[in-house]
Design a protein around this motif. Structure first.
Motif, PDB file in Angstrom:
ATOM      1  N   PHE A   1       0.807  -1.221   0.000  1.00 47.99           N
ATOM      2  CA  PHE A   1       0.000   0.000   0.000  1.00 47.99           C
ATOM      3  C   PHE A   1       0.839   1.269   0.000  1.00 47.99           C
ATOM      4  O   PHE A   1       0.403   2.289  -0.502  1.00 47.99           O
TER       5      PHE A   1
ATOM      6  N   TRP B   1      -0.879  -4.653   3.051  1.00 43.10           N
ATOM      7  CA  TRP B   1      -2.315  -4.661   3.311  1.00 43.10           C
ATOM      8  C   TRP B   1      -2.697  -5.608   4.448  1.00 43.10           C
ATOM      9  O   TRP B   1      -3.562  -5.286   5.260  1.00 43.10           O
TER      10      TRP B   1
ATOM     11  N   VAL C   1      -2.179   1.234   5.565  1.00 42.56           N
ATOM     12  CA  VAL C   1      -2.647   1.888   4.342  1.00 42.56           C
ATOM     13  C   VAL C   1      -1.978   3.237   4.073  1.00 42.56           C
ATOM     14  O   VAL C   1      -2.194   3.825   3.020  1.00 42.56           O
TER      15      VAL C   1
END
Length: 223
Positions: A106, A121, A151
Motif C-alpha cells: 500500500f 495490506w 494503508v
C-alpha cells in the motif's frame, strides 16, 4: 485545466481498448530528481510534464496496468504491483530489481540509512535494506504494531508514521529507539472507525501533520 490564485487543477486522461478517452483513477505520484512527475493509475504508469501539461503512458513498465504505490529515490523509482516491489531506472526505462513481499503493497517510503519502509495490506510492515536487498518483517505478533493492515506511511527524519485500516488510528515508529507511540484522531469515541482509518499522512512547513481518513474528513495533528 482549472485554476485560480490558490490552486491549479491538472487532469489526466487515458484511452480504453477501443481508443476512446477514459477516466483514470490516480493511485500515487512521485517526482524524480530531474523534475519529472510520475503518476500511477489503474491504467498504468504515466509521466507528466508540469510545464506543458502533457502526459505520456510508459509502455510495458511495469507489464501490467495497475500500479498501487510509488516512491522516488533520486532518478530511480520504486513501485508496487500487488506484492511485488519493483525498482526502475528512469533513464533507461528498465527494471533493475524485483522483490516479492508477503502481501499487497500500500505504501513505499524512502528512509535514511539506505532503507525503504513498505506498508502491506495484511502482513504489517517491511524494512528493506538497499545495500543487500534483504528485508525484515514487523507484525503485531513481533512488534508493537496495532494491526497488520497498513494503508498510509510517511518518513520524517528518523520517525516513520503509519496509518492503519480498520479504525486503529496511527502510530509513530522511532527508528533510533525502535519504540512505537500510538494516536487516534477521536480517541474518546471508540466507535469512530472512519476517523481511525488513516488513508493519508502529510506534514506541512509548520511541522503540523494532516491526516486523511476514510469517510471522516481531514484532521490536523499538532505533534
Amino acid at each position: 485545466n482549472q485554476h485560480n490564485q490558490f490552486y491549479h487543477l491538472h487532469q489526466l486522461s487515458g484511452k480504453n481498448e477501443t481508443g476512446q478517452k477514459d477516466s483514470l483513477n490516480i493511485l500515487a505520484m512521485c517526482q524524480t530528481t530531474s523534475g519529472k512527475l510520475w503518476i500511477s493509475t489503474d491504467h498504468g504508469l504515466f509521466t507528466y510534464n508540469l510545464q506543458n501539461e502533457k502526459s505520456v503512458l510508459v509502455p510495458n513498465i511495469p507489464p501490467v496496468r495497475y500500479v498501487s504505490a510509488l516512491c522516488a529515490d533520486g532518478d530511480t523509482i520504486w513501485m508496487s504491483v500487488k506484492n511485488q516491489l519493483i525498482c526502475i531506472d528512469t533513464y533507461t526505462g528498465t527494471i533493475t530489481r524485483s522483490i516479492d513481499l508477503p502481501s499487497d503493497i500500500f505504501f513505499i517510503q524512502r528512509a535514511p540509512h539506505d532503507k525503504l519502509w513498505v506498508g502491506l495490506w495484511t502482513e504489517g510492515l517491511c524494512e528493506v535494506n538497499l545495500l543487500d536487498y534483504s528485508w525484515k518483517s514487523y507484525r503485531n505478533t513481533n512488534s508493537e504494531l496495532r494491526n497488520n493492515n497498513l494503508v498510509a506511511g510517511l518518513v520524517d527524519d528518523d520517525d516513520l508514521w503509519i496509518g492503519y485500516n480498520g479504525g486503529s488510528g496511527f502510530s509513530k515508529f522511532d527508528q533510533t529507539t525502535n519504540q512505537f507511540s500510538h494516536f487516534h484522531p477521536l480517541s474518546s469515541d471508540k466507535s469512530a472507525i472512519a476517523a481511525g482509518t488513516i488513508t493519508a499522512i502529510a506534514k506541512d512547513i509548520r511541522a503540523h501533520f494532516w491526516l486523511g481518513t476514510f469517510g471522516n474528513g481531514i484532521f490536523l495533528f499538532d505533534h
